[in-house]
Design a protein around this motif. Structure first.
Motif, PDB file in Angstrom:
ATOM      1  N   ALA A   1       3.990  13.463 -41.232  1.00  0.00           N
ATOM      2  CA  ALA A   1       3.600  14.109 -42.490  1.00  0.00           C
ATOM      3  C   ALA A   1       4.607  15.192 -42.878  1.00  0.00           C
ATOM      4  O   ALA A   1       4.957  15.338 -44.057  1.00  0.00           O
ATOM      5  CB  ALA A   1       2.204  14.712 -42.341  1.00  0.00           C
ATOM      6  N   LEU A   2       5.087  15.942 -41.900  1.00  0.00           N
ATOM      7  CA  LEU A   2       6.097  16.968 -42.170  1.00  0.00           C
ATOM      8  C   LEU A   2       7.400  16.342 -42.653  1.00  0.00           C
ATOM      9  O   LEU A   2       8.047  16.857 -43.582  1.00  0.00           O
ATOM     10  CB  LEU A   2       6.343  17.799 -40.920  1.00  0.00           C
ATOM     11  N   LEU A   3       7.782  15.226 -42.049  1.00  0.00           N
ATOM     12  CA  LEU A   3       9.001  14.535 -42.478  1.00  0.00           C
ATOM     13  C   LEU A   3       8.874  14.051 -43.917  1.00  0.00           C
ATOM     14  O   LEU A   3       9.794  14.234 -44.725  1.00  0.00           O
ATOM     15  CB  LEU A   3       9.286  13.362 -41.536  1.00  0.00           C
ATOM     16  N   MET A   4       7.748  13.426 -44.251  1.00  0.00           N
ATOM     17  CA  MET A   4       7.550  12.937 -45.617  1.00  0.00           C
ATOM     18  C   MET A   4       7.539  14.101 -46.611  1.00  0.00           C
ATOM     19  O   MET A   4       8.066  13.984 -47.722  1.00  0.00           O
ATOM     20  CB  MET A   4       6.243  12.150 -45.700  1.00  0.00           C
ATOM     21  N   ARG A   5       6.953  15.227 -46.211  1.00  0.00           N
ATOM     22  CA  ARG A   5       6.944  16.400 -47.100  1.00  0.00           C
ATOM     23  C   ARG A   5       8.358  16.886 -47.363  1.00  0.00           C
ATOM     24  O   ARG A   5       8.722  17.189 -48.506  1.00  0.00           O
ATOM     25  CB  ARG A   5       6.118  17.513 -46.458  1.00  0.00           C
ATOM     26  N   ASP A   6       9.172  16.952 -46.313  1.00  0.00           N
ATOM     27  CA  ASP A   6      10.544  17.425 -46.483  1.00  0.00           C
ATOM     28  C   ASP A   6      11.364  16.460 -47.327  1.00  0.00           C
ATOM     29  O   ASP A   6      12.226  16.885 -48.105  1.00  0.00           O
ATOM     30  CB  ASP A   6      11.204  17.613 -45.117  1.00  0.00           C
TER      31      ASP A   6
ATOM     32  N   LYS B   1      13.371  18.749 -39.609  1.00  0.00           N
ATOM     33  CA  LYS B   1      14.179  19.253 -40.725  1.00  0.00           C
ATOM     34  C   LYS B   1      15.573  18.622 -40.709  1.00  0.00           C
ATOM     35  O   LYS B   1      16.111  18.228 -41.748  1.00  0.00           O
ATOM     36  CB  LYS B   1      14.303  20.776 -40.632  1.00  0.00           C
ATOM     37  N   ALA B   2      16.166  18.540 -39.515  1.00  0.00           N
ATOM     38  CA  ALA B   2      17.489  17.928 -39.405  1.00  0.00           C
ATOM     39  C   ALA B   2      17.437  16.448 -39.761  1.00  0.00           C
ATOM     40  O   ALA B   2      18.344  15.934 -40.427  1.00  0.00           O
ATOM     41  CB  ALA B   2      18.030  18.118 -37.991  1.00  0.00           C
ATOM     42  N   LEU B   3      16.392  15.753 -39.317  1.00  0.00           N
ATOM     43  CA  LEU B   3      16.251  14.334 -39.640  1.00  0.00           C
ATOM     44  C   LEU B   3      16.095  14.123 -41.141  1.00  0.00           C
ATOM     45  O   LEU B   3      16.692  13.198 -41.720  1.00  0.00           O
ATOM     46  CB  LEU B   3      15.055  13.746 -38.891  1.00  0.00           C
ATOM     47  N   ALA B   4      15.302  14.964 -41.781  1.00  0.00           N
ATOM     48  CA  ALA B   4      15.115  14.849 -43.234  1.00  0.00           C
ATOM     49  C   ALA B   4      16.441  15.084 -43.961  1.00  0.00           C
ATOM     50  O   ALA B   4      16.751  14.381 -44.935  1.00  0.00           O
ATOM     51  CB  ALA B   4      14.065  15.848 -43.705  1.00  0.00           C
ATOM     52  N   HIS B   5      17.225  16.039 -43.499  1.00  0.00           N
ATOM     53  CA  HIS B   5      18.530  16.273 -44.119  1.00  0.00           C
ATOM     54  C   HIS B   5      19.440  15.071 -43.933  1.00  0.00           C
ATOM     55  O   HIS B   5      20.172  14.680 -44.854  1.00  0.00           O
ATOM     56  CB  HIS B   5      19.176  17.518 -43.518  1.00  0.00           C
ATOM     57  N   TRP B   6      19.417  14.474 -42.752  1.00  0.00           N
ATOM     58  CA  TRP B   6      20.267  13.306 -42.512  1.00  0.00           C
ATOM     59  C   TRP B   6      19.869  12.127 -43.406  1.00  0.00           C
ATOM     60  O   TRP B   6      20.734  11.441 -43.969  1.00  0.00           O
ATOM     61  CB  TRP B   6      20.192  12.891 -41.044  1.00  0.00           C
TER      62      TRP B   6
END
Length: 218
Positions: free
Chosen positions: A3-8, A94-99
Protein backbone atom coordinates in the motif's frame (compact mmCIF):
# COMPACT_ATOMS: atom_id res chain seq x y z
CA UNK A 1 4.38 -2.21 2.33
CA UNK A 2 2.51 -2.71 -0.94
CA UNK A 3 0.00 0.00 0.00
CA UNK A 4 2.88 2.38 0.77
CA UNK A 5 4.50 1.58 -2.57
CA UNK A 6 1.28 2.24 -4.49
CA UNK A 7 0.81 5.51 -2.58
CA UNK A 8 4.31 6.67 -3.48
CA UNK A 9 3.79 5.74 -7.13
CA UNK A 10 0.60 7.80 -7.27
CA UNK A 11 2.27 10.75 -5.55
CA UNK A 12 5.20 10.62 -7.95
CA UNK A 13 2.87 10.81 -10.94
CA UNK A 14 0.55 13.48 -9.54
CA UNK A 15 3.21 15.75 -8.09
CA UNK A 16 5.22 15.94 -11.30
CA UNK A 17 8.96 15.60 -11.64
CA UNK A 18 8.66 11.86 -12.18
CA UNK A 19 9.19 9.79 -15.27
CA UNK A 20 7.92 12.51 -17.62
CA UNK A 21 10.51 15.08 -16.61
CA UNK A 22 13.26 12.47 -16.45
CA UNK A 23 12.49 11.14 -19.93
CA UNK A 24 12.31 14.65 -21.37
CA UNK A 25 15.68 15.55 -19.86
CA UNK A 26 17.19 12.27 -21.09
CA UNK A 27 15.94 12.95 -24.62
CA UNK A 28 17.27 16.52 -24.60
CA UNK A 29 20.74 15.43 -23.46
CA UNK A 30 21.00 12.69 -26.09
CA UNK A 31 19.58 14.87 -28.86
CA UNK A 32 22.03 17.70 -28.16
CA UNK A 33 25.15 15.53 -28.24
CA UNK A 34 25.30 15.22 -32.07
CA UNK A 35 25.03 19.01 -32.33
CA UNK A 36 27.94 19.50 -29.93
CA UNK A 37 30.39 16.86 -31.20
CA UNK A 38 29.32 16.65 -34.84
CA UNK A 39 27.39 14.08 -36.88
CA UNK A 40 30.32 11.70 -37.43
CA UNK A 41 28.90 8.20 -37.00
CA UNK A 42 32.12 6.58 -35.77
CA UNK A 43 32.59 9.21 -33.06
CA UNK A 44 28.97 9.00 -31.92
CA UNK A 45 29.15 5.21 -31.76
CA UNK A 46 32.29 5.38 -29.62
CA UNK A 47 30.85 7.83 -27.06
CA UNK A 48 27.25 6.54 -27.10
CA UNK A 49 27.50 4.21 -24.05
CA UNK A 50 29.01 6.91 -21.85
CA UNK A 51 26.58 9.58 -23.02
CA UNK A 52 23.56 7.35 -22.45
CA UNK A 53 24.73 6.39 -18.99
CA UNK A 54 25.52 9.98 -18.04
CA UNK A 55 22.14 11.14 -19.32
CA UNK A 56 20.35 8.45 -17.30
CA UNK A 57 22.32 9.37 -14.17
CA UNK A 58 21.51 13.07 -14.46
CA UNK A 59 17.85 12.31 -15.21
CA UNK A 60 17.64 10.24 -12.02
CA UNK A 61 19.21 13.11 -10.12
CA UNK A 62 16.39 15.50 -11.06
CA UNK A 63 13.74 13.88 -8.87
CA UNK A 64 15.78 12.89 -5.82
CA UNK A 65 14.62 15.82 -3.72
CA UNK A 66 11.01 14.62 -4.07
CA UNK A 67 11.61 11.20 -2.54
CA UNK A 68 11.04 12.41 1.03
CA UNK A 69 10.23 16.11 0.64
CA UNK A 70 6.50 15.65 0.01
CA UNK A 71 6.09 13.44 3.08
CA UNK A 72 8.08 15.93 5.15
CA UNK A 73 5.95 18.87 4.05
CA UNK A 74 2.57 17.29 4.87
CA UNK A 75 3.69 15.54 8.05
CA UNK A 76 3.33 12.03 6.67
CA UNK A 77 6.97 11.26 7.43
CA UNK A 78 6.35 11.62 11.17
CA UNK A 79 3.43 9.21 10.95
CA UNK A 80 5.46 6.72 8.92
CA UNK A 81 8.26 6.89 11.47
CA UNK A 82 5.83 5.81 14.21
CA UNK A 83 4.18 3.10 12.10
CA UNK A 84 4.75 -0.60 12.91
CA UNK A 85 6.73 -0.92 9.67
CA UNK A 86 10.50 -0.62 10.26
CA UNK A 87 11.90 2.67 9.03
CA UNK A 88 14.46 0.72 6.98
CA UNK A 89 11.59 -0.91 5.09
CA UNK A 90 9.93 2.45 4.49
CA UNK A 91 13.16 3.87 3.07
CA UNK A 92 13.54 0.81 0.83
CA UNK A 93 10.00 1.26 -0.49
CA UNK A 94 10.76 4.92 -1.23
CA UNK A 95 13.84 3.90 -3.20
CA UNK A 96 11.86 1.25 -5.10
CA UNK A 97 9.15 3.77 -5.98
CA UNK A 98 11.79 6.17 -7.28
CA UNK A 99 13.36 3.43 -9.39
CA UNK A 100 10.01 2.41 -10.90
CA UNK A 101 8.89 5.95 -11.73
CA UNK A 102 12.21 7.41 -12.82
CA UNK A 103 14.91 4.85 -13.61
CA UNK A 104 12.83 2.09 -15.20
CA UNK A 105 11.39 4.38 -17.93
CA UNK A 106 14.96 5.49 -18.70
CA UNK A 107 16.05 1.86 -19.09
CA UNK A 108 13.21 1.29 -21.55
CA UNK A 109 13.93 4.48 -23.50
CA UNK A 110 17.72 4.07 -23.63
CA UNK A 111 17.81 1.64 -26.61
CA UNK A 112 15.53 3.94 -28.61
CA UNK A 113 17.74 6.92 -27.91
CA UNK A 114 20.78 4.79 -28.69
CA UNK A 115 19.70 4.88 -32.32
CA UNK A 116 20.29 8.66 -32.33
CA UNK A 117 23.90 8.05 -31.28
CA UNK A 118 24.55 5.20 -33.74
CA UNK A 119 25.09 2.69 -30.92
CA UNK A 120 26.43 -0.59 -32.41
CA UNK A 121 23.88 -3.38 -32.62
CA UNK A 122 25.72 -5.63 -30.17
CA UNK A 123 25.71 -2.86 -27.58
CA UNK A 124 21.95 -2.63 -27.01
CA UNK A 125 21.68 -5.75 -24.87
CA UNK A 126 24.58 -4.78 -22.63
CA UNK A 127 23.31 -1.22 -22.34
CA UNK A 128 19.98 -2.51 -21.01
CA UNK A 129 21.68 -5.02 -18.71
CA UNK A 130 24.06 -2.44 -17.28
CA UNK A 131 21.22 0.01 -16.63
CA UNK A 132 19.05 -2.66 -15.02
CA UNK A 133 21.92 -3.67 -12.74
CA UNK A 134 23.23 -0.18 -11.96
CA UNK A 135 20.19 2.10 -11.71
CA UNK A 136 18.85 0.53 -8.46
CA UNK A 137 22.06 1.74 -6.81
CA UNK A 138 21.32 5.26 -8.07
CA UNK A 139 17.89 5.22 -6.41
CA UNK A 140 19.18 3.77 -3.12
CA UNK A 141 22.08 6.23 -2.95
CA UNK A 142 19.72 9.06 -3.87
CA UNK A 143 17.35 8.06 -1.08
CA UNK A 144 20.24 8.25 1.38
CA UNK A 145 21.06 11.75 0.11
CA UNK A 146 17.40 12.74 0.38
CA UNK A 147 17.37 11.54 4.00
CA UNK A 148 20.43 13.67 4.77
CA UNK A 149 18.89 16.84 3.33
CA UNK A 150 15.23 16.35 4.31
CA UNK A 151 13.79 19.46 5.91
CA UNK A 152 16.45 21.77 4.47
CA UNK A 153 14.98 24.60 2.42
CA UNK A 154 16.25 24.60 -1.15
CA UNK A 155 18.31 21.53 -0.41
CA UNK A 156 18.32 20.32 -4.01
CA UNK A 157 21.77 21.71 -4.80
CA UNK A 158 23.22 20.32 -1.57
CA UNK A 159 21.65 16.96 -2.35
CA UNK A 160 23.29 16.92 -5.78
CA UNK A 161 26.69 17.78 -4.31
CA UNK A 162 26.38 14.99 -1.74
CA UNK A 163 25.14 12.32 -4.13
CA UNK A 164 27.22 12.90 -7.25
CA UNK A 165 30.54 11.65 -5.78
CA UNK A 166 28.77 8.46 -4.69
CA UNK A 167 27.38 8.05 -8.21
CA UNK A 168 30.82 8.06 -9.83
CA UNK A 169 31.66 4.33 -9.32
CA UNK A 170 28.27 3.32 -10.69
CA UNK A 171 28.80 5.54 -13.73
CA UNK A 172 32.30 4.20 -14.35
CA UNK A 173 31.44 0.52 -14.27
CA UNK A 174 28.01 0.92 -15.90
CA UNK A 175 29.39 2.86 -18.85
CA UNK A 176 32.31 0.43 -19.12
CA UNK A 177 29.97 -2.56 -19.34
CA UNK A 178 27.98 -0.85 -22.10
CA UNK A 179 31.14 0.22 -23.94
CA UNK A 180 32.78 -3.19 -23.79
CA UNK A 181 29.56 -4.85 -24.88
CA UNK A 182 29.28 -2.50 -27.85
CA UNK A 183 32.87 -3.30 -28.85
CA UNK A 184 32.44 -7.04 -28.40
CA UNK A 185 34.83 -7.31 -25.45
CA UNK A 186 34.42 -9.29 -22.22
CA UNK A 187 32.11 -7.58 -19.72
CA UNK A 188 31.92 -10.14 -16.90
CA UNK A 189 34.36 -8.47 -14.48
CA UNK A 190 32.90 -4.99 -14.78
CA UNK A 191 29.34 -6.32 -14.64
CA UNK A 192 30.13 -8.22 -11.45
CA UNK A 193 31.68 -5.11 -9.91
CA UNK A 194 28.63 -3.07 -10.88
CA UNK A 195 26.37 -5.70 -9.35
CA UNK A 196 28.50 -5.72 -6.19
CA UNK A 197 28.10 -1.96 -5.84
CA UNK A 198 24.34 -2.25 -6.25
CA UNK A 199 24.04 -5.14 -3.78
CA UNK A 200 26.24 -3.35 -1.26
CA UNK A 201 24.20 -0.16 -1.54
CA UNK A 202 20.91 -2.04 -1.19
CA UNK A 203 22.20 -3.94 1.84
CA UNK A 204 23.76 -1.07 3.78
CA UNK A 205 22.28 2.28 2.79
CA UNK A 206 18.67 1.66 3.94
CA UNK A 207 20.00 1.30 7.48
CA UNK A 208 22.09 4.46 7.10
CA UNK A 209 19.11 6.34 5.65
CA UNK A 210 16.85 5.20 8.48
CA UNK A 211 19.42 6.27 11.08
CA UNK A 212 19.72 9.71 9.49
CA UNK A 213 15.93 10.11 9.37
CA UNK A 214 15.62 9.24 13.06
CA UNK A 215 18.08 12.01 13.87
CA UNK A 216 16.31 14.54 11.60
CA UNK A 217 12.87 13.70 13.01
CA UNK A 218 13.85 14.26 16.66
Amino acid sequence: MIALLMRDLRLAVRAGGGFGLGLAFFLIVVALVPFSVGPETALLARIAPGVLWLGALLACLLSLDRILALDWEDGSLDLLATAPIPLEGIVSVKALAHWITTALPLVIAAPVLGVLLSLPAQGYLWLIVSLLVGTPALSVIGTFGAALTVGIKRGGLLLSLLVLPLYVPVLIFGAEVARRGAEGQAVQVHLLLLGAITCGAMALLPFASAAVLRVNLR
